[in-house]
Motif scaffolding. Structure first.
Motif, PDB file in Angstrom:
ATOM      1  N   ARG A 138       8.315  30.451 136.266  1.00  0.00           N
ATOM      2  CA  ARG A 138       7.435  29.527 136.672  1.00  0.00           C
ATOM      3  C   ARG A 138       6.472  28.337 135.340  1.00  0.00           C
ATOM      4  O   ARG A 138       5.964  29.364 135.340  1.00  0.00           O
ATOM      5  CB  ARG A 138       7.227  28.946 138.021  1.00  0.00           C
ATOM      6  CG  ARG A 138       8.486  29.090 139.061  1.00  0.00           C
ATOM      7  CD  ARG A 138       9.670  27.761 139.066  1.00  0.00           C
ATOM      8  NE  ARG A 138       8.185  27.693 140.015  1.00  0.00           N
ATOM      9  CZ  ARG A 138       8.579  26.148 140.095  1.00  0.00           C
ATOM     10  NH1 ARG A 138      10.388  24.773 139.616  1.00  0.00           N
ATOM     11  NH2 ARG A 138       7.940  25.158 140.855  1.00  0.00           N
ATOM     12  N   THR A 139       6.731  27.485 134.840  1.00  0.00           N
ATOM     13  CA  THR A 139       5.084  27.319 134.053  1.00  0.00           C
ATOM     14  C   THR A 139       4.596  25.845 134.868  1.00  0.00           C
ATOM     15  O   THR A 139       4.649  24.987 135.027  1.00  0.00           O
ATOM     16  CB  THR A 139       5.534  27.200 132.235  1.00  0.00           C
ATOM     17  OG1 THR A 139       6.913  26.334 132.406  1.00  0.00           O
ATOM     18  CG2 THR A 139       6.037  28.831 132.310  1.00  0.00           C
TER      19      THR A 139
ATOM     20  N   VAL B 188       7.638  29.156 123.107  1.00  0.00           N
ATOM     21  CA  VAL B 188       6.861  30.347 124.301  1.00  0.00           C
ATOM     22  C   VAL B 188       6.983  29.457 125.182  1.00  0.00           C
ATOM     23  O   VAL B 188       7.330  30.174 125.785  1.00  0.00           O
ATOM     24  CB  VAL B 188       4.843  29.824 124.169  1.00  0.00           C
ATOM     25  CG1 VAL B 188       4.144  31.147 125.414  1.00  0.00           C
ATOM     26  CG2 VAL B 188       4.735  31.572 122.762  1.00  0.00           C
ATOM     27  N   LEU B 189       6.700  28.023 125.326  1.00  0.00           N
ATOM     28  CA  LEU B 189       7.045  27.218 126.754  1.00  0.00           C
ATOM     29  C   LEU B 189       8.670  26.995 126.794  1.00  0.00           C
ATOM     30  O   LEU B 189       9.326  27.232 128.215  1.00  0.00           O
ATOM     31  CB  LEU B 189       6.405  25.388 126.735  1.00  0.00           C
ATOM     32  CG  LEU B 189       4.804  25.953 126.261  1.00  0.00           C
ATOM     33  CD1 LEU B 189       5.016  24.017 126.380  1.00  0.00           C
ATOM     34  CD2 LEU B 189       4.348  26.482 128.626  1.00  0.00           C
ATOM     35  N   ALA B 190       9.210  27.154 125.563  1.00  0.00           N
ATOM     36  CA  ALA B 190      10.824  27.288 125.822  1.00  0.00           C
ATOM     37  C   ALA B 190      11.367  28.421 126.215  1.00  0.00           C
ATOM     38  O   ALA B 190      12.018  28.814 127.075  1.00  0.00           O
ATOM     39  CB  ALA B 190      11.315  26.835 124.862  1.00  0.00           C
ATOM     40  N   GLU B 191      11.102  29.891 125.676  1.00  0.00           N
ATOM     41  CA  GLU B 191      11.471  31.144 126.354  1.00  0.00           C
ATOM     42  C   GLU B 191      11.058  31.221 127.561  1.00  0.00           C
ATOM     43  O   GLU B 191      11.483  31.951 128.197  1.00  0.00           O
ATOM     44  CB  GLU B 191      10.731  32.110 125.286  1.00  0.00           C
ATOM     45  CG  GLU B 191      11.221  33.549 125.420  1.00  0.00           C
ATOM     46  CD  GLU B 191      12.139  33.684 125.300  1.00  0.00           C
ATOM     47  OE1 GLU B 191      12.592  34.358 125.951  1.00  0.00           O
ATOM     48  OE2 GLU B 191      13.150  32.967 124.054  1.00  0.00           O
ATOM     49  N   LEU B 192       9.229  31.047 127.898  1.00  0.00           N
ATOM     50  CA  LEU B 192       9.231  31.880 129.456  1.00  0.00           C
ATOM     51  C   LEU B 192      10.264  30.743 129.793  1.00  0.00           C
ATOM     52  O   LEU B 192      10.973  31.042 131.590  1.00  0.00           O
ATOM     53  CB  LEU B 192       7.542  29.945 129.489  1.00  0.00           C
ATOM     54  CG  LEU B 192       6.990  30.986 128.626  1.00  0.00           C
ATOM     55  CD1 LEU B 192       5.055  31.012 129.307  1.00  0.00           C
ATOM     56  CD2 LEU B 192       6.511  32.945 130.064  1.00  0.00           C
ATOM     57  N   HIS B 193      10.717  29.341 130.365  1.00  0.00           N
ATOM     58  CA  HIS B 193      11.620  28.049 130.671  1.00  0.00           C
ATOM     59  C   HIS B 193      12.143  29.642 130.670  1.00  0.00           C
ATOM     60  O   HIS B 193      13.741  28.396 131.815  1.00  0.00           O
ATOM     61  CB  HIS B 193      11.580  27.036 130.375  1.00  0.00           C
ATOM     62  CG  HIS B 193      12.705  26.256 130.653  1.00  0.00           C
ATOM     63  ND1 HIS B 193      12.549  25.093 132.299  1.00  0.00           N
ATOM     64  CD2 HIS B 193      13.839  25.768 130.248  1.00  0.00           C
ATOM     65  CE1 HIS B 193      14.010  24.941 132.571  1.00  0.00           C
ATOM     66  NE2 HIS B 193      13.799  24.563 131.225  1.00  0.00           N
TER      67      HIS B 193
END
Length: 232
Positions: A132-133, A122-127
């Protein structure tokens, strides 16, 4: 409806989960070269869990009067945090006095934390999408090395930790700092967390909120994936 351009995550119970109390105790015993009967390890680990001595796990069933005031502000100062949790652990007799600090030290290691199965995805896809995370955590120590060890730091633009600012969630000031570091208006930010009171405090600032369940990693394989639908 405002487009979500940034996502803030809680740490414990949201992105990663602390190890079970038994493996926590076993690791501390090994580190301090202390031996204990196997059945006794199981009993003492259960007692430590009931005492709420493992940060990130269950809350105490009962907080001693001597620790009650400190418990309320434990995440505002590193010394408070260690004092509270070692104090809770000392309710359970252990064979060596140094074990209480060994237990506390163990919980700050990367080995004590396991990411949820969909965290990296999920973090990789948002990136990849250019979202912005960041991370906002009530905590008494620097969790950045844990994120780094698990390869998650590369996806986060900021980490706002309560003890570094002397402010705890749900205080809107902590979320405001995170939004500012993301360079986004709160209305364009989604907060994701397992505590509807602490993490849900972001809504007072104008953020959206998505709750997740604080479950063992093997019982929550895809709890974070709905976030991807919310950001489009």
């Amino acid at each position: 409806m405002t487009t979500i351009k940034g996502v803030l995550f809680d740490f414990s119970g949201t992105l990663l989960r602390i190890e079970p109390a038994e493996s926590w105790l076993r690791a501390a015993l090994t580190a301090s070269r202390t031996t204990m009967d196997d059945a006794e390890i199981v009993r003492r680990a259960a007692a430590l869990e009931r005492a709420g001595a493992l940060p990130g796990a269950t809350s105490p069933t009962e907080i001693p009067d001597a620790l009650a005031d400190l418990w309320k502000i434990r995440d505002r100062d590193a010394r408070h945090h260690r004092a509270v949790y070692t104090g809770l652990a000392r309710q359970v007799p252990l064979p060596q006095p140094e074990l209480y600090d060994a237990l506390y030290d163990r919980h700050m290691t990367a080995a004590a934390w396991q990411p949820y199965p969909d965290t990296a995805e999920v973090l990789a896809e948002l990136h990849r999408r250019g979202i912005r995370t960041g991370l906002v955590s009530n905590i008494g120590w620097d969790l950045r090395p844990v994120l780094r060890a698990h390869g998650l730091d590369r996806y986060l633009d900021t980490c706002v930790l309560s003890y570094e600012h002397g402010i705890q969630k749900p205080d809107p000031q902590l979320f405001a700092m995170a939004c500012q570091e993301l360079g986004l208006d709160p209305s364009a930010v989604l907060m994701v967390g397992d505590d509807r009171t602490a993490d849900g405090g972001a809504t007072a600032l104008g953020c959206s909120f998505q709750p997740v369940d604080h479950l063992p990693v093997d019982r929550r394989p895809d709890g974070l994936r709905p976030v991807l639908d919310l950001v489009g």
